[in-house]
Design an enzyme around this catalytic site. Sequence first.
Site, PDB file in Angstrom:
ATOM      1  N   GLU A 113      65.453  -2.953  11.772  1.00 24.46           N
ATOM      2  CA  GLU A 113      65.883  -2.830  13.152  1.00 24.46           C
ATOM      3  C   GLU A 113      64.700  -2.722  14.104  1.00 24.46           C
ATOM      4  OE1 GLU A 113      68.290   0.485  11.826  1.00 24.46           O
ATOM      5  OE2 GLU A 113      67.088   1.803  13.061  1.00 24.46           O
ATOM      6  N   CYS A 126      59.977  -1.308  19.979  1.00 26.53           N
ATOM      7  CA  CYS A 126      59.689  -0.489  18.804  1.00 26.53           C
ATOM      8  C   CYS A 126      60.054  -1.350  17.600  1.00 26.53           C
ATOM      9  CB  CYS A 126      60.566   0.759  18.888  1.00 26.53           C
ATOM     10  SG  CYS A 126      60.525   1.757  17.406  1.00 26.53           S
ATOM     11  N   CYS A 133      61.396   2.606   3.630  1.00 23.28           N
ATOM     12  CA  CYS A 133      60.118   3.318   3.724  1.00 23.28           C
ATOM     13  C   CYS A 133      59.967   4.163   2.468  1.00 23.28           C
ATOM     14  CB  CYS A 133      60.103   4.224   4.958  1.00 23.28           C
ATOM     15  SG  CYS A 133      58.510   5.051   5.227  1.00 23.28           S
ATOM     16  N   CYS A 137      60.182  11.229   4.086  1.00 21.53           N
ATOM     17  CA  CYS A 137      60.297  12.384   4.988  1.00 21.53           C
ATOM     18  C   CYS A 137      61.784  12.760   5.064  1.00 21.53           C
ATOM     19  CB  CYS A 137      59.748  12.044   6.377  1.00 21.53           C
ATOM     20  SG  CYS A 137      58.029  11.487   6.322  1.00 21.53           S
ATOM     21  N   CYS A 140      64.220  11.943   8.136  1.00 15.07           N
ATOM     22  CA  CYS A 140      64.235  10.577   8.672  1.00 15.07           C
ATOM     23  C   CYS A 140      65.225   9.725   7.882  1.00 15.07           C
ATOM     24  CB  CYS A 140      62.826   9.986   8.563  1.00 15.07           C
ATOM     25  SG  CYS A 140      62.746   8.232   8.938  1.00 15.07           S
ATOM     26  N   SER A 222      52.006   4.185  14.485  1.00 16.91           N
ATOM     27  CA  SER A 222      52.406   5.546  14.126  1.00 16.91           C
ATOM     28  C   SER A 222      52.361   5.697  12.612  1.00 16.91           C
ATOM     29  CB  SER A 222      53.827   5.798  14.648  1.00 16.91           C
ATOM     30  OG  SER A 222      54.244   7.106  14.325  1.00 16.91           O
ATOM     31  N   SER A 245      52.165  11.427  12.843  1.00 15.65           N
ATOM     32  CA  SER A 245      53.400  12.205  12.680  1.00 15.65           C
ATOM     33  C   SER A 245      53.045  13.492  11.959  1.00 15.65           C
ATOM     34  CB  SER A 245      54.421  11.392  11.884  1.00 15.65           C
ATOM     35  OG  SER A 245      54.761  10.233  12.618  1.00 15.65           O
ATOM     36  N   HIS A 247      54.289  17.004  12.649  1.00 18.86           N
ATOM     37  CA  HIS A 247      55.555  17.728  12.417  1.00 18.86           C
ATOM     38  C   HIS A 247      55.419  19.161  11.915  1.00 18.86           C
ATOM     39  CE1 HIS A 247      57.442  14.023  13.453  1.00 18.86           C
ATOM     40  NE2 HIS A 247      57.172  13.416  12.326  1.00 18.86           N
ATOM     41  N   CYS A 364      65.032   5.945  14.139  1.00 24.82           N
ATOM     42  CA  CYS A 364      64.542   5.419  12.889  1.00 24.82           C
ATOM     43  C   CYS A 364      65.559   5.248  11.759  1.00 24.82           C
ATOM     44  CB  CYS A 364      63.477   6.427  12.464  1.00 24.82           C
ATOM     45  SG  CYS A 364      62.321   5.828  11.324  1.00 24.82           S
TER      46      CYS A 364
END
Length: 383
Positions: A113, A126, A133, A137, A140, A222, A245, A247, A364
Amino acid sequence: MTSLPLIPVDPDAPGARRAAMPPQHLADLDLAGRKDLVTKLGESAFRARQISTHYFGRLVRDPAQMTDLPASSRDRLADQLLPRLLTPVRELACDDGATRKALWRLHDGSLVESVLMGYPDRVTVCISSQAGCGMACPFCATGQAGLTRNLSTAEIVDQAVYLAGVAAAGKVAGSPPRLSHVVFMGMGEPLANYNRVIAAIRRLVAPAPEGLGLSQRHITVSTVGLVPAIHRLASEDLSVTLALSLHAPDDELRDELVPVNQRWKVCEVLDAAWAYAARTGRRVSIEYAMIKDVNDQPWRADLLGRLLAGKLAHVNLIPLNPTPGSRWDASPKPVEREFVRRLRDAGVSTTVRDTRGREIDGACGQLAAAEDSGTDPAGEMTE
Ligand code: SAH
């Protein structure tokens, strides 16, 4: 504490199972490479520039519209240089058309996307760098499904070219018609698909007709913090903006929220970020999703403030967009405000990210996850 996931393998590593990559496309090649290919096909080299002008200069992706190419050459060139990489599955719009999200199916059925965001002074897309991925994480949506494969350079670039065409058609009300910014904040870990992402950035910044002609400063990569890749990025002749990132400011929590922290600790990843800032002169953006009662305590704000004070850094707090079935929620606004106040008191420049696209599963991987599970994400359908 939950058991920690293992750090996944790189699909490009020797011995790793090779996933099906798409056919080659002109955006995989620089202009010289396109000229070579066109010549090998028995066509004049200038056709490479002509077809590149259509694609990057006029944002025309459909060979049928390239009517200045003789029909016979057009078919041969389209076959070799313009295979269809992205098939739109759905496009959703919200914020009165200022935010548009596109879900694509790739040639092997993978879903990725991209999001187009219009502002009064700029248009940002974006984009995704991987299908899925591997960074795992836990907050996410993309991280939950694991990695399917790396995207090719052209699959990355084509997302931006397609959405630049949407902007150029005047479909983003109240924004300039020209795409100006690209952020690698869609699906995937861009620095885990390093060579293709770098090639994609080179296409995005090369002047037309070689590329899209965007400013390097307007491109943001990122990352979860792959330290060797950050150092490598610093040594490229590119001054793109680096977003890290983070966090969590402490290893105990970051080991859980960003599992790659088990390999490269907070201090190492920040050192790499400062080396990047020193080398490029660019301020690093520190991404911090505000998760209720998990990473939003005042002491963590103070610790983060101490780590970042005096550095070339800017904190971007992201209100958590809870993923379906997640045990986590966004921090309440007063907690968020206190976090911001403490960071600013420490002298750290801090903003809270706007929450564009919430109602179209803007965060995401959520749109792809909804499509896969057959649930219908809320939002207005456009054709
Ligand atoms: N893999 C890269 C880029 C993709 S995600 C990275 O991790 O940086 C872009 C940003 O969105 C990252 O900072 C990521 O941590 C954040 N993000 C992911 N899921 C989120 C969610 N549910 N709510 C808020 N931010 C999220």
